[in-house]
Scaffold this motif. Structure first.
Motif, PDB file in Angstrom:
ATOM      1  N   ARG A  65      29.765  42.275  69.339  1.00 31.09           N
ATOM      2  CA  ARG A  65      29.954  43.241  68.070  1.00 31.09           C
ATOM      3  C   ARG A  65      31.374  44.028  68.534  1.00 31.09           C
ATOM      4  N   ASN A  66      31.573  44.415  69.825  1.00 25.20           N
ATOM      5  CA  ASN A  66      32.980  45.134  70.134  1.00 25.20           C
ATOM      6  C   ASN A  66      34.243  44.240  69.588  1.00 25.20           C
ATOM      7  N   CYS A 116      34.601  44.188  65.864  1.00 30.54           N
ATOM      8  CA  CYS A 116      35.145  45.639  65.472  1.00 30.54           C
ATOM      9  C   CYS A 116      36.476  45.625  65.406  1.00 30.54           C
ATOM     10  N   ASN A 117      36.881  45.331  66.837  1.00 31.83           N
ATOM     11  CA  ASN A 117      38.306  45.567  67.211  1.00 31.83           C
ATOM     12  C   ASN A 117      39.176  44.610  66.313  1.00 31.83           C
TER      13      ASN A 117
END
Length: 197
Positions: free
Chosen positions: A102-103, A106-107
């Motif tokens: 997920r990170n 998002c990034n």
């Protein structure tokens, strides 16, 4: 005002030597090596654009504002991409190529949103603009052009620290020192002496 670009010119030479050495001595077959090559190429392009924009800003009265705006937009996109490239390089050590967290997603979204805002700046000028006399003007959101890349670098350093066993000590020390010096130094210079940015 004329900018002193002696350090940037030296930096270009050093990064160029690193890139040539990478090309000659390291295989680009591994994901990590490809990401590191991309990082070095990003740093090189950012340094070259930094020197170019220093000259075009210094002689702004002779250069059309549209050209200065376009060149500075490309410079900030390149500088921003360097922070993102460092994050991707760090993640290539930790995550498998197919693994999407997920990170990471998002990034990637933050990356594209910032590029859209950078493009919109050409018309709105909330980061920077040039007046009809060619003078460089900081917009209300100017510090974001440094804060967002700094976010990526801090995030990448967090990934390195969380997964420090996957990195060699010299990678940790050199990565942390170099990138903190470059980004924090630039941000502090802008905060405490905005005329020199």
């Amino acid at each position: 005002m004329l900018y002193n670009v002696d350090f940037e010119l030296t930096g270009i030479l050093c990064v160029l030597i690193i890139y040539i050495a990478l090309s000659l001595y390291y295989s680009k077959q591994t994901e990590v090596n490809r990401k590191f090559s991309l990082l070095v190429l990003s740093v090189l392009s950012t340094e070259i654009l930094d020197v170019a924009t220093a000259f075009t800003i210094s002689y702004g009265e002779s250069i059309p504002p549209a050209i200065n705006t376009a060149l500075n937009t490309i410079y900030f996109a390149s500088a921003f991409s360097t922070g993102y490239a460092f994050l991707r390089y760090t993640e290539s050590y930790v995550y498998q190529a197919k693994q999407k967290t997920r990170n990471i997603q998002c990034n990637r979204i933050v990356f594209f949103i910032f590029l859209v805002f950078l493009f919109l700046n050409i018309f709105v000028g909330f980061f920077f603009s040039f007046n009809e006399n060619g003078e460089y003007i900081h917009g209300d959101l100017y510090l974001l052009v440094y804060a967002v890349p700094l976010y990526y670098i801090c995030y990448a350093l967090g990934v390195m620290l969380r997964h420090r066993r996957m990195f060699k000590t010299k990678q940790m020390v050199s990565g942390i020192c170099t990138l903190l010096w470059l980004r924090w130094g630039r941000l502090c210079r802008c905060c405490f002496s905005p005329i020199f940015c």
